[in-house]
Design an enzyme around this catalytic site. Structure first.
Site, PDB file in Angstrom:
ATOM      1  N   CYS A  60       0.965  -1.064  -0.075  1.00 16.76           N
ATOM      2  CA  CYS A  60      -0.033   0.000  -0.026  1.00 16.76           C
ATOM      3  C   CYS A  60       0.752   1.013   0.000  1.00 16.76           C
ATOM      4  O   CYS A  60       2.179   1.224  -0.462  1.00 16.76           O
ATOM      5  CB  CYS A  60      -1.076  -0.061   1.042  1.00 16.76           C
ATOM      6  SG  CYS A  60      -0.310  -0.035   2.578  1.00 16.76           S
TER       7      CYS A  60
ATOM      8  N   ASN B  22       2.229   1.494   4.242  1.00 15.74           N
ATOM      9  CA  ASN B  22       2.778   0.166   4.955  1.00 15.74           C
ATOM     10  C   ASN B  22       2.353   0.441   6.457  1.00 15.74           C
ATOM     11  O   ASN B  22       2.950  -0.432   7.470  1.00 15.74           O
ATOM     12  CB  ASN B  22       4.170  -0.264   4.577  1.00 15.74           C
ATOM     13  CG  ASN B  22       4.344  -1.549   5.115  1.00 15.74           C
ATOM     14  OD1 ASN B  22       5.378  -2.028   5.383  1.00 15.74           O
ATOM     15  ND2 ASN B  22       3.386  -2.502   5.129  1.00 15.74           N
TER      16      ASN B  22
ATOM     17  N   CYS C  78      -1.398   0.742   7.407  1.00 13.50           N
ATOM     18  CA  CYS C  78      -2.991   0.638   7.564  1.00 13.50           C
ATOM     19  C   CYS C  78      -3.472  -0.548   6.978  1.00 13.50           C
ATOM     20  O   CYS C  78      -3.720  -1.590   7.258  1.00 13.50           O
ATOM     21  CB  CYS C  78      -3.814   1.827   6.930  1.00 13.50           C
ATOM     22  SG  CYS C  78      -3.617   3.346   7.899  1.00 13.50           S
ATOM     23  N   ARG C  79      -3.520  -0.509   5.444  1.00 10.08           N
ATOM     24  CA  ARG C  79      -4.238  -1.466   4.626  1.00 10.08           C
ATOM     25  C   ARG C  79      -3.240  -2.837   4.616  1.00 10.08           C
ATOM     26  O   ARG C  79      -3.425  -4.237   4.756  1.00 10.08           O
ATOM     27  CB  ARG C  79      -4.568  -1.247   3.472  1.00 10.08           C
ATOM     28  CG  ARG C  79      -5.469   0.047   3.365  1.00 10.08           C
ATOM     29  CD  ARG C  79      -5.600   0.525   2.020  1.00 10.08           C
ATOM     30  NE  ARG C  79      -4.481   1.470   1.737  1.00 10.08           N
ATOM     31  CZ  ARG C  79      -4.358   2.250   0.649  1.00 10.08           C
ATOM     32  NH1 ARG C  79      -5.260   1.992  -0.359  1.00 10.08           N
ATOM     33  NH2 ARG C  79      -3.293   2.948   0.513  1.00 10.08           N
ATOM     34  N   SER C  80      -1.781  -2.706   4.093  1.00  9.02           N
ATOM     35  CA  SER C  80      -0.924  -3.933   3.851  1.00  9.02           C
ATOM     36  C   SER C  80      -0.643  -4.638   5.136  1.00  9.02           C
ATOM     37  O   SER C  80      -0.627  -5.983   5.047  1.00  9.02           O
ATOM     38  CB  SER C  80       0.101  -3.502   2.686  1.00  9.02           C
ATOM     39  OG  SER C  80       0.909  -2.722   3.489  1.00  9.02           O
TER      40      SER C  80
ATOM     41  N   ASP D  93      -8.308   3.911   0.646  1.00  4.38           N
ATOM     42  CA  ASP D  93      -7.406   4.238   1.955  1.00  4.38           C
ATOM     43  C   ASP D  93      -8.194   4.737   3.039  1.00  4.38           C
ATOM     44  O   ASP D  93      -8.728   5.895   2.833  1.00  4.38           O
ATOM     45  CB  ASP D  93      -6.339   5.238   1.315  1.00  4.38           C
ATOM     46  CG  ASP D  93      -5.332   5.553   2.155  1.00  4.38           C
ATOM     47  OD1 ASP D  93      -5.244   5.337   3.423  1.00  4.38           O
ATOM     48  OD2 ASP D  93      -4.253   6.211   1.774  1.00  4.38           O
TER      49      ASP D  93
HETATM   50  P1  4NP Z   1      -1.865   2.938   4.032  1.00  6.51           P
HETATM   51  O1  4NP Z   1      -2.576   4.035   4.537  1.00  6.51           O
HETATM   52  O2  4NP Z   1      -1.433   3.072   2.757  1.00  6.51           O
HETATM   53  O3  4NP Z   1      -2.897   1.947   3.881  1.00  6.51           O
HETATM   54  O4  4NP Z   1      -0.720   2.328   4.951  1.00  6.51           O
HETATM   55  C1  4NP Z   1      -1.704   5.405   4.637  1.00  6.51           C
HETATM   56  C2  4NP Z   1      -0.957   5.625   5.689  1.00  6.51           C
HETATM   57  C3  4NP Z   1      -0.208   6.876   5.755  1.00  6.51           C
HETATM   58  C4  4NP Z   1      -0.423   7.896   4.749  1.00  6.51           C
HETATM   59  C5  4NP Z   1      -1.540   7.405   3.804  1.00  6.51           C
HETATM   60  C6  4NP Z   1      -1.900   6.396   3.564  1.00  6.51           C
HETATM   61  N1  4NP Z   1       0.123   9.168   4.862  1.00  6.51           N
HETATM   62  O5  4NP Z   1       0.073   9.826   3.981  1.00  6.51           O
HETATM   63  O6  4NP Z   1       1.180   9.090   5.674  1.00  6.51           O
END
Ligand code: 4NP
Length: 172
Positions: free
Chosen positions: A19, A22, A24-26, A140
């Site tokens: 993702c 790294n 939240c989702r993955s 997201d």
């Molecule tokens: P992820 O979510 O891609 O599912 O881990 C996010 C985590 C952090 C950010 C964006 C999306 N960020 O902008 O810091």
């Protein structure tokens, strides 16, 4: 021609979820897949990891909202964030991007590896979601309200079951 692992019957012995951050989702997909693989007795058959296309959160544990939603379903998340590395294309059989933006970014990050060895099959995570119209994204949840994480959890659960069905099918 580059040797590829994308043949529909190529065994799946290693999976990398990707993702943006790294956190939240993955990591949720990694934790759910590992947990469900263990339940099926497949734990020793599969190497499972996750990574982000971005580097902002490298070294960090999963977002507490992901950890909470996983814990509600009996799953502990223990990963630490890392960025996708060029060598990941050769290190994994299957690389699954959580959304189309991640998939586009992945192409550049993996191309930097030079691609001499056997290359991972790279596709969208929700290609395996039995309820998705392809191509579909895992939304997201980072900036949204808390229930976004429950939505993601449900998607991840049913998609990981389908991935394990495919792992078993290819083992024969
Ligand atoms: P992820 O979510 O891609 O599912 O881990 C996010 C985590 C952090 C950010 C964006 C999306 N960020 O902008 O810091």
């Amino acid at each position: 021609m580059t040797d590829s692992r994308s043949h529909p019957d190529h065994p799946i012995e290693s999976i990398l979820f990707v993702c943006l951050g790294n956190i939240c989702r993955s990591p949720l997909a990694e934790g759910v897949l590992r947990h469900r693989a263990r339940e099926r007795g497949l734990e020793g058959e599969l190497r499972i990891d996750s990574a982000g296309t971005g580097s902002w959160h490298v070294g960090n544990p999963p977002d507490p909202r992901s950890a909470e939603v996983a814990a509600r379903h009996g799953i502990r998340l223990e990963s630490r964030a890392r960025q996708v590395a060029p060598g990941d294309a050769e290190a994994f059989d299957l690389i699954l991007a959580m959304d189309r933006s991640n998939l586009r970014d992945l192409a550049d990050l993996l191309d930097a590896g030079g691609g001499r060895g056997r290359q991972a099959e790279v596709r969208l995570f929700r290609d395996y979601d039995p309820e998705a119209d392809s191509p579909a994204d895992v939304p997201d949840p980072y900036y949204g309200a808390g229930d976004g994480f429950e939505v993601v959890q449900a998607m991840v659960e049913r998609t990981c079951e389908a991935i394990l069905d495919e792992v078993e099918r290819r083992r024969g």
